[in-house]
Each structure stands twice: as C-alpha cells, then as structure tokens.
Design an enzyme around this catalytic site. Sequence first.
Site, PDB file in Angstrom:
ATOM      1  N   PRO A  54    -125.252  96.631  62.399  1.00 13.57           N
ATOM      2  CA  PRO A  54    -125.654  95.686  63.450  1.00 13.57           C
ATOM      3  C   PRO A  54    -127.149  95.680  63.668  1.00 13.57           C
ATOM      4  CG  PRO A  54    -124.801  97.679  64.455  1.00 13.57           C
ATOM      5  CD  PRO A  54    -124.687  97.863  62.957  1.00 13.57           C
ATOM      6  N   CYS A  55    -127.879  95.160  62.724  1.00 11.69           N
ATOM      7  CA  CYS A  55    -129.327  95.138  62.838  1.00 11.69           C
ATOM      8  C   CYS A  55    -129.781  94.236  63.980  1.00 11.69           C
ATOM      9  CB  CYS A  55    -129.951  94.678  61.525  1.00 11.69           C
ATOM     10  SG  CYS A  55    -129.230  93.173  60.885  1.00 11.69           S
ATOM     11  N   TYR A  56    -128.890  93.378  64.440  1.00 15.74           N
ATOM     12  CA  TYR A  56    -129.254  92.482  65.536  1.00 15.74           C
ATOM     13  C   TYR A  56    -129.338  93.221  66.868  1.00 15.74           C
ATOM     14  CZ  TYR A  56    -124.222  92.701  66.147  1.00 15.74           C
ATOM     15  OH  TYR A  56    -122.937  93.147  66.313  1.00 15.74           O
TER      16      TYR A  56
END
Length: 104
Positions: A54-56
């Site tokens: 989940p780089c967001y």
Amino acid sequence: MKDKSALYASVYEILRRIPKGKATTYGKIAKRVGINPRFVGRILSKNDHPEKYPCYKVVRSDGSLGGYTINGKVDPETITIKRRKLLEDGVRFNKDNVDKSSLV
DNA sequence: CCGTTGACCAGGC
DNA sequence: GGCCTGGCCAACG
C-alpha cells in the site's frame, strides 16, 4: 540489512505494517530505516509494487498527499486515485490533507 | 567522476 | 496560511 536492495525491502515491510485506517509519512519511514526522506519517495516511485504494497498510505509530514507514481506514470489522475484509496481504507481527511489523527 | 535531481523536512519570513 | 532556503543523500546521465 546492509545491501541497498534490503533497504527497499525494509520500506515495503513497513508499508505492510500500517494498520487499517492509518497512514504514515515519508519522514517517519526515513527515520525508521535510517535514510533521508527524499530517498523514501525515490524508492516508491521507481520500484513500487502497487498490487502488493500500500504505497498510497505514505503522505507528507504536513498531511498533504505528496506525489503518487505507478510504473513511471505521471498523470494527474494518479494522485486522485491515491486519495480515494486512502478514503477506502478509512483514513480521515481534512479537505485535501490527511487528518493528523489518522497518522501513525 | 561530477553535477543535477528528487512521491521530503524543518525553519524563517 | 503560503513561499523561499538550506540540508539531506542515493541514483542518473
């Protein structure tokens, strides 16, 4: 953790540890893995795995979204996707900034 | 090898 | 509250 490739893995591992409904900042990760904040963003932009990590969930220390790049994609739409994904995770927003109470 | 760049940060105005 | 400056340090050309 000596190899630089391990550094990348460390950053991704931290992303995975972020609880639901929470986000973190580049600076916190940077301190955690012992690198400068700019390099955190560089890692995510160049070598991210959008389907796995989940780089967001990574935003700037002041709560603004910062940037969001997927596979070298630099469209203005990607930043909107980032915001939507955060909302789906239950991260609270204050206008265009992430609510600091939702930061880890 | 050296200069520039960058999904940043903190401080000052 | 926004804009500018200096600092950070690996990667790129």
